[in-house]
Scaffold this active site. Structure first.
Site, PDB file in Angstrom:
ATOM      1  N   ALA A 139       5.779  70.654 -13.470  1.00 32.89           N
ATOM      2  CA  ALA A 139       4.744  69.789 -14.034  1.00 32.89           C
ATOM      3  C   ALA A 139       4.920  69.557 -15.533  1.00 32.89           C
ATOM      4  CB  ALA A 139       3.363  70.393 -13.761  1.00 32.89           C
ATOM      5  N   ARG A 187       7.855  69.128 -17.045  1.00 28.56           N
ATOM      6  CA  ARG A 187       9.129  68.474 -17.380  1.00 28.56           C
ATOM      7  C   ARG A 187       8.885  67.175 -18.148  1.00 28.56           C
ATOM      8  NH1 ARG A 187      11.118  64.684 -12.958  1.00 28.56           N
ATOM      9  NH2 ARG A 187       9.310  64.354 -11.620  1.00 28.56           N
ATOM     10  N   CYS A 221      -9.064  32.147  -6.834  1.00 30.73           N
ATOM     11  CA  CYS A 221      -8.989  33.275  -5.906  1.00 30.73           C
ATOM     12  C   CYS A 221      -9.123  32.796  -4.466  1.00 30.73           C
ATOM     13  CB  CYS A 221     -10.086  34.289  -6.240  1.00 30.73           C
ATOM     14  SG  CYS A 221     -10.264  35.610  -5.015  1.00 30.73           S
ATOM     15  N   CYS A 250     -12.690  34.336  -2.963  1.00 32.30           N
ATOM     16  CA  CYS A 250     -14.015  34.064  -3.491  1.00 32.30           C
ATOM     17  C   CYS A 250     -14.758  33.055  -2.599  1.00 32.30           C
ATOM     18  CB  CYS A 250     -13.921  33.524  -4.912  1.00 32.30           C
ATOM     19  SG  CYS A 250     -13.766  34.810  -6.185  1.00 32.30           S
ATOM     20  N   HIS A 308     -16.176  38.734  -7.648  1.00 33.29           N
ATOM     21  CA  HIS A 308     -14.720  38.833  -7.733  1.00 33.29           C
ATOM     22  C   HIS A 308     -14.232  40.174  -8.258  1.00 33.29           C
ATOM     23  CE1 HIS A 308     -10.593  37.403  -8.068  1.00 33.29           C
ATOM     24  NE2 HIS A 308     -10.565  37.809  -9.324  1.00 33.29           N
ATOM     25  N   ASN A 315      -5.751  48.592   0.216  1.00 38.04           N
ATOM     26  CA  ASN A 315      -4.778  48.768  -0.859  1.00 38.04           C
ATOM     27  C   ASN A 315      -5.446  48.304  -2.143  1.00 38.04           C
ATOM     28  OD1 ASN A 315      -2.699  49.575   0.941  1.00 38.04           O
ATOM     29  ND2 ASN A 315      -2.268  47.446   1.408  1.00 38.04           N
ATOM     30  N   GLY A 351       0.359  47.295  -4.107  1.00 38.87           N
ATOM     31  CA  GLY A 351       0.735  46.127  -3.326  1.00 38.87           C
ATOM     32  C   GLY A 351      -0.389  45.169  -2.999  1.00 38.87           C
ATOM     33  N   SER A 371      -2.357  42.035  -3.036  1.00 35.55           N
ATOM     34  CA  SER A 371      -1.944  40.699  -3.453  1.00 35.55           C
ATOM     35  C   SER A 371      -3.074  39.924  -4.110  1.00 35.55           C
ATOM     36  CB  SER A 371      -1.427  39.909  -2.240  1.00 35.55           C
ATOM     37  OG  SER A 371      -2.438  39.817  -1.244  1.00 35.55           O
ATOM     38  N   HIS A 417      -9.593  40.609  -5.767  1.00 32.43           N
ATOM     39  CA  HIS A 417     -10.947  40.544  -5.204  1.00 32.43           C
ATOM     40  C   HIS A 417     -11.162  41.757  -4.305  1.00 32.43           C
ATOM     41  CE1 HIS A 417     -14.444  37.861  -4.123  1.00 32.43           C
ATOM     42  NE2 HIS A 417     -14.570  38.855  -3.244  1.00 32.43           N
ATOM     43  N   HIS A 454     -11.477  43.949  -1.447  1.00 30.79           N
ATOM     44  CA  HIS A 454     -11.335  43.679  -0.014  1.00 30.79           C
ATOM     45  C   HIS A 454     -10.490  44.748   0.648  1.00 30.79           C
ATOM     46  CE1 HIS A 454      -7.408  42.193  -1.349  1.00 30.79           C
ATOM     47  NE2 HIS A 454      -7.014  42.197  -0.082  1.00 30.79           N
ATOM     48  N   GLN A 494      -8.514  45.655   4.825  1.00 31.42           N
ATOM     49  CA  GLN A 494      -7.967  45.021   6.019  1.00 31.42           C
ATOM     50  C   GLN A 494      -8.269  45.859   7.255  1.00 31.42           C
ATOM     51  OE1 GLN A 494      -4.063  43.067   5.770  1.00 31.42           O
ATOM     52  NE2 GLN A 494      -3.910  43.825   3.667  1.00 31.42           N
ATOM     53  N   GLU A 529      -0.942  63.175  14.436  1.00 29.71           N
ATOM     54  CA  GLU A 529      -2.145  63.957  14.154  1.00 29.71           C
ATOM     55  C   GLU A 529      -2.805  64.383  15.474  1.00 29.71           C
ATOM     56  OE1 GLU A 529      -3.646  62.511   9.754  1.00 29.71           O
ATOM     57  OE2 GLU A 529      -4.765  61.896  11.522  1.00 29.71           O
ATOM     58  N   HIS A 571      -8.103  59.170   4.687  1.00 29.18           N
ATOM     59  CA  HIS A 571      -7.097  59.592   3.720  1.00 29.18           C
ATOM     60  C   HIS A 571      -7.146  58.673   2.499  1.00 29.18           C
ATOM     61  CE1 HIS A 571      -4.862  62.297   6.472  1.00 29.18           C
ATOM     62  NE2 HIS A 571      -5.158  61.409   7.410  1.00 29.18           N
ATOM     63  N   LYS A 615       3.784  58.590  -9.357  1.00 29.45           N
ATOM     64  CA  LYS A 615       4.677  59.397  -8.526  1.00 29.45           C
ATOM     65  C   LYS A 615       5.560  58.470  -7.704  1.00 29.45           C
ATOM     66  CE  LYS A 615       6.074  62.683  -5.576  1.00 29.45           C
ATOM     67  NZ  LYS A 615       7.001  63.779  -5.921  1.00 29.45           N
ATOM     68  N   GLN A 634       7.605  66.431  -1.631  1.00 27.48           N
ATOM     69  CA  GLN A 634       7.559  67.444  -2.694  1.00 27.48           C
ATOM     70  C   GLN A 634       6.561  66.990  -3.750  1.00 27.48           C
ATOM     71  OE1 GLN A 634       8.944  66.897  -6.052  1.00 27.48           O
ATOM     72  NE2 GLN A 634       8.344  68.956  -6.716  1.00 27.48           N
TER      73      GLN A 634
END
Length: 311
Positions: free
Chosen positions: A23, A25, A46, A49, A107, A140, A146, A148, A151, A153, A155, A169, A272, A285, A297
């Site tokens: 940690a 380094r 957008c 919107c 927005h 996301n 990632g 895009s 706004h 939102h 999925q 799992e 998660h 990371k 790791q």
């Protein structure tokens, strides 16, 4: 434990290497520019919107709460392809329904209410579809992960198959005992309320990864009682506020719910959160090298990450 060691993930049976001594380094690698979007109530450019035209040419209604629509560029379609089996070359049909969930007409502001109800309503509808086995709700957040469009939102991808991460799992029933142990130890506990517990899991891979677990064993979001939906909204608001305060930035992450697929009898609902930031708002990371070729790791321990989020 300040020396290198491995930690076992009882949910999927895999190991993660923990190297706390790394940690400190020095870092001379990539440093991303801090990205803070302007706090706009409405952006005429957008695609999400209210009232605006989307990229595929359809127009959004002037919605006032949450808004769900069929993804204009879905990863899955409802019609099937033919399976292929030629020696080691094999494919099979993959069908599904992909939707976008706008959290708010604003927005830039993510609301504290309404999202959980929308997740539950969509789950109920899609799990009832005769061709659907699994419903994956995810978000996301941030360009680094990632997204895009800024706004607020998420999925929803409903699939005709059970995705591999859910197949791995197979032992989610341990979460009932696990959250109780974490509650007693308190080392990795981030926050909690009457119905929910948030921890940095003992086996976390991402630096500030968290696990959201209901205290009552349920398999799906649709199994939650009204009060559990309300307290879920509250605990998620507290968690994201802690993320944002950690490095004083709009904290990027990928988050998602794992809920019981159709045909599976025993499953413990959980969410998660996988944030990429490591040392600051501009240093993340990277999953490369040993992580891609051997095993996951991490440097800072889950205990250290939890303490930083708590404070």
């Amino acid at each position: 434990m300040n020396l290198p060691h491995r930690r076992w993930n009882p949910l999927n049976g895999e190991w993660v290497l923990v190297s706390p001594h790394r940690a400190l380094r020095p870092w001379q690698g990539q440093v991303d520019a801090a990205q803070e979007a302007a706090a706009l109530a409405y952006d005429p450019s957008c695609y999400l919107c209210p009232g605006n035209e989307r990229a595929a040419g359809k127009h959004n209604p002037n919605y006032e709460g949450t808004y769900v629509f069929e993804n204009d560029f879905p990863a899955l379609l409802t019609h099937q392809t033919n399976p292929i089996q030629m020696g080691l070359l094999r494919s099979e049909p993959a069908c599904g329904i992909c939707r976008v969930l706008c959290y708010s007409p604003h927005h830039s502001i993510r609301p504290s209410t309404g999202i959980v109800d929308a997740w539950c309503e969509q789950s109920a509808e899609l799990f009832a579809h005769p061709d659907i086995q699994s419903v994956q709700i995810f978000e996301n957040r941030g360009a680094m992960m990632g997204a895009s469009n800024p706004h607020p939102h998420g999925q929803i991808w409903a699939t005709s198959f059970i995705p591999p991460e859910l197949v791995k799992e197979t032992n989610t029933r341990v979460l009932g005992d696990y959250w109780k142990q974490e509650w007693q130890l308190a080392e990795r506990l981030v926050c909690s309320n009457e119905h929910w517990v948030v921890v940095v899991p003992y086996w976390a891979i991402w630096p500030f990864e968290t696990l959201v677990i209901p205290r009552r064993a349920v398999g799906r979001l649709t199994d939650l009682e009204d009060v559990e939906r309300e307290t879920l909204s509250e605990i998620l608001e507290r968690l994201t506020a802690r993320y944002d305060k950690l490095f004083d930035t709009s904290f990027p992450y990928t988050m998602g719910w794992h809920q019981r697929p159709n045909g599976v009898a025993d499953f413990y609902l959980h969410a998660h959160y996988y944030p990429p930031l490591l040392r600051s708002a501009t240093i993340r990371k990277f999953m490369v090298g040993f992580e891609m070729l051997a095993m996951p790791q991490r440097d800072i321990t889950p205990e250290s990450a939890a303490q930083l989020l708590r404070s």
